[in-house]
Design a protein around this motif. Structure first.
Motif, PDB file in Angstrom:
ATOM      1  N   GLN A   3      -9.952 146.744  79.042  1.00 27.02           N
ATOM      2  CA  GLN A   3      -8.919 146.324  80.188  1.00 27.02           C
ATOM      3  C   GLN A   3      -8.761 144.993  80.101  1.00 27.02           C
ATOM      4  O   GLN A   3      -7.790 144.277  80.208  1.00 27.02           O
ATOM      5  CB  GLN A   3      -9.589 146.800  81.722  1.00 27.02           C
ATOM      6  N   LYS A   4     -10.076 144.091  79.828  1.00 25.36           N
ATOM      7  CA  LYS A   4     -10.058 142.701  79.761  1.00 25.36           C
ATOM      8  C   LYS A   4      -9.270 142.169  78.479  1.00 25.36           C
ATOM      9  O   LYS A   4      -8.376 141.149  78.826  1.00 25.36           O
ATOM     10  CB  LYS A   4     -11.459 142.144  79.439  1.00 25.36           C
ATOM     11  N   PHE A  57      -5.548 142.686  79.636  1.00 20.88           N
ATOM     12  CA  PHE A  57      -5.002 141.586  80.624  1.00 20.88           C
ATOM     13  C   PHE A  57      -5.069 140.402  79.985  1.00 20.88           C
ATOM     14  O   PHE A  57      -4.024 139.686  80.147  1.00 20.88           O
ATOM     15  CB  PHE A  57      -5.966 141.677  81.818  1.00 20.88           C
ATOM     16  N   GLY A  58      -5.791 140.046  79.321  1.00 16.53           N
ATOM     17  CA  GLY A  58      -5.788 138.739  78.478  1.00 16.53           C
ATOM     18  C   GLY A  58      -4.745 138.662  77.563  1.00 16.53           C
ATOM     19  O   GLY A  58      -4.028 137.557  77.446  1.00 16.53           O
ATOM     20  N   PHE A  88      -1.615 138.080  79.675  1.00 17.49           N
ATOM     21  CA  PHE A  88      -1.482 136.961  80.145  1.00 17.49           C
ATOM     22  C   PHE A  88      -0.934 135.767  78.972  1.00 17.49           C
ATOM     23  O   PHE A  88       0.184 134.892  79.226  1.00 17.49           O
ATOM     24  CB  PHE A  88      -2.917 136.604  80.471  1.00 17.49           C
ATOM     25  N   GLN A 139     -14.202 146.506  78.267  1.00 21.09           N
ATOM     26  CA  GLN A 139     -13.617 145.527  77.435  1.00 21.09           C
ATOM     27  C   GLN A 139     -12.287 145.606  77.111  1.00 21.09           C
ATOM     28  O   GLN A 139     -11.431 144.495  76.863  1.00 21.09           O
ATOM     29  CB  GLN A 139     -14.315 145.688  76.133  1.00 21.09           C
ATOM     30  N   ARG A 190      -3.475 140.514  90.227  1.00 22.86           N
ATOM     31  CA  ARG A 190      -3.269 139.128  89.994  1.00 22.86           C
ATOM     32  C   ARG A 190      -4.641 138.555  89.563  1.00 22.86           C
ATOM     33  O   ARG A 190      -4.519 137.446  88.804  1.00 22.86           O
ATOM     34  CB  ARG A 190      -2.682 138.115  91.167  1.00 22.86           C
ATOM     35  N   ASN A 191      -5.763 139.247  90.056  1.00 20.95           N
ATOM     36  CA  ASN A 191      -7.050 138.573  89.555  1.00 20.95           C
ATOM     37  C   ASN A 191      -7.504 139.092  88.135  1.00 20.95           C
ATOM     38  O   ASN A 191      -8.747 139.026  87.761  1.00 20.95           O
ATOM     39  CB  ASN A 191      -7.956 138.803  90.600  1.00 20.95           C
ATOM     40  N   GLY A 192      -6.876 139.966  87.855  1.00 24.28           N
ATOM     41  CA  GLY A 192      -7.380 140.722  86.376  1.00 24.28           C
ATOM     42  C   GLY A 192      -8.166 141.786  86.591  1.00 24.28           C
ATOM     43  O   GLY A 192      -8.573 142.499  85.592  1.00 24.28           O
ATOM     44  N   ILE A 193      -8.240 142.285  88.044  1.00 22.93           N
ATOM     45  CA  ILE A 193      -8.769 143.506  88.382  1.00 22.93           C
ATOM     46  C   ILE A 193      -8.187 144.776  87.950  1.00 22.93           C
ATOM     47  O   ILE A 193      -6.941 144.779  88.337  1.00 22.93           O
ATOM     48  CB  ILE A 193      -9.284 143.649  89.636  1.00 22.93           C
ATOM     49  N   ILE A 235       1.072 142.035  90.491  1.00 21.38           N
ATOM     50  CA  ILE A 235       0.617 143.347  90.107  1.00 21.38           C
ATOM     51  C   ILE A 235       1.615 143.355  88.569  1.00 21.38           C
ATOM     52  O   ILE A 235       2.617 143.150  88.629  1.00 21.38           O
ATOM     53  CB  ILE A 235       1.273 144.425  91.048  1.00 21.38           C
ATOM     54  N   LYS A 236       0.641 143.563  87.902  1.00 19.61           N
ATOM     55  CA  LYS A 236       1.091 144.070  86.417  1.00 19.61           C
ATOM     56  C   LYS A 236       1.124 145.480  85.964  1.00 19.61           C
ATOM     57  O   LYS A 236      -0.166 146.066  86.240  1.00 19.61           O
ATOM     58  CB  LYS A 236       0.186 143.282  85.394  1.00 19.61           C
ATOM     59  N   PHE A 250      -2.897 146.088  86.759  1.00 24.02           N
ATOM     60  CA  PHE A 250      -3.869 145.082  87.104  1.00 24.02           C
ATOM     61  C   PHE A 250      -3.080 144.358  88.240  1.00 24.02           C
ATOM     62  O   PHE A 250      -1.810 144.460  88.657  1.00 24.02           O
ATOM     63  CB  PHE A 250      -3.790 144.165  85.751  1.00 24.02           C
TER      64      PHE A 250
END
Lengths: 191, 177
Positions: free
Chosen positions: B62-63, B66-67, B70, B60, B39-42, B120-121, B37
């Protein structure tokens, strides 16, 4: 903190592959020359090198390579950032060390002084182009890189104070921190 | 391309050398899934080698991932018994504050996580008996720099389509223990 100790500029510089210095200088010179021919306006060229395209875009990509190769952990404050740029960053990519001087009272702006600058070997500015900031790419790169550093991205303004091509004795860049933007959760709550 | 070092000044780096991995890979990949990912979660990259159960559709999933990370990072920093300087829960995490978790393990898988200061994650999911993957994640980050960041045709912030990157990534992942 990163599990590995951060490498110093010299160690990183020694461990990565190098390109012929003359090739680098001449390539940069050819690029500036081409920009001058295409754009004709000295101010336009300055802007391109720094803001619009070249420098800034290089900066946003360079930061990842820098972080990957040098293992530095997040800098706690702006002062540390300045030191890291000067000691590790410049050494790693250009092979020269810059020194950090002239901190202002609040600690939000500092000067980077370069004694010698590989970009300008063999270069002489003719009179018609006296307004040109030949090394403006460096300002763009620093700006781009600092903006991408998470979690606190830093908006900075980078200007040239002294320039050897204009007759001064060294190269001095003034870096001023405009504001710091903390990280936000990027998704909106839509469910 | 040929690189010569005369009075060398500038660096150009070739493929980074991998940390030693002893698996031969013929027994199959030990890694299951990889997410990258920005930094903007993309989600820049989602790669799976071995995933049996899929519960949500890709975006879904991926979101959610990321969530989760975070919040988990924020949570682990706030619960840190060692560090003195903590904000309140819910306040975004500043750099230098608090620790950062790097893996969690369940009875069926282990999730390893690495975040670079540029946001970058990298998330690697493997079978639960693997060791510490921080070195491997670092190497994958180096691969990302090499093949994606340095590619002038790549637009930053868009999903990665580079075949060279995915091939090298697959090859490296095969050698992971």
């Amino acid at each position: 903190m990163a599990p590995l100790a951060p490498k110093t500029g010299d160690a990183v510089f020694a461990s990565i592959d190098h390109v012929n210095a003359e090739l680098f200088t001449l390539t940069y010179g050819a690029m500036v020359r081409q920009l001058l021919t295409d754009l004709e306006e000295v101010e336009e060229v300055n802007k391109q090198l720094d803001q619009m395209y070249v420098g800034y875009n290089i900066g946003v990509r360079l930061i990842d390579e820098f972080l990957a190769k040098s293992n530095v952990s997040r800098c706690v404050d702006f002062k540390e950032t300045a030191d890291v740029i000067a000691k590790v960053g410049f050494k790693m990519f250009l092979g020269v060390t810059a020194s950090v001087t002239n901190w202002d009272a609040e600690g939000t702006s500092f000067s980077l002084v370069l004694e010698d600058n590989p970009l300008v070997d063999f270069v002489e500015l003719p009179d018609t182009f006296q307004g040109l900031h030949y090394c403006n790419i460096l300002s763009g790169v620093i700006r781009g890189a600092l903006e991408m550093v998470c979690n606190v991205s830093m908006k900075t303004e980078v200007t040239w104070v002294r320039d050897m091509l204009h007759g001064d004795d060294a190269y001095e860049l003034r870096v001023k921190l405009l504001k710091q933007i903390p990280e936000e959760y990027p998704y909106k709550d839509d469910e | 391309m040929q690189f010569f070092s005369g009075s060398s000044v500038v660096d150009v780096s070739l493929s980074p050398t991998a940390p030693p991995g002893t698996a031969t890979g013929h027994a199959g990949n030990n890694a299951n899934v990889l997410y990258i990912f920005n930094r903007n979660g993309i989600c820049l990259l989602y790669r799976e080698w071995h995933r049996l159960l899929r519960t949500l559709d890709a975006s879904q999933d991926q979101k959610l991932m990321f969530g989760l990370l975070f919040s988990l990072r924020s949570f682990t920093a706030k619960m840190d018994p060692v560090s003195a300087d903590k904000g309140n829960l819910g306040v975004p995490l500043l750099p230098g504050q608090g620790c950062s978790f790097y893996s969690f393990r369940t009875n069926t898988y282990k999730l390893s996580f690495m975040e670079s200061p540029s946001g970058i994650k990298l998330i690697l999911i493997t079978h639960p008996k693997t060791g510490d993957h921080r070195e491997s994640l670092k190497h994958i980050y180096n691969l990302y720099v090499e093949y994606v960041v340095k590619n002038p045709l790549y637009v930053t912030g868009t999903p990665i389509k580079s075949e060279l990157f995915t091939t090298n990534l697959d090859q490296y992942v095969k050698t992971l223990i």
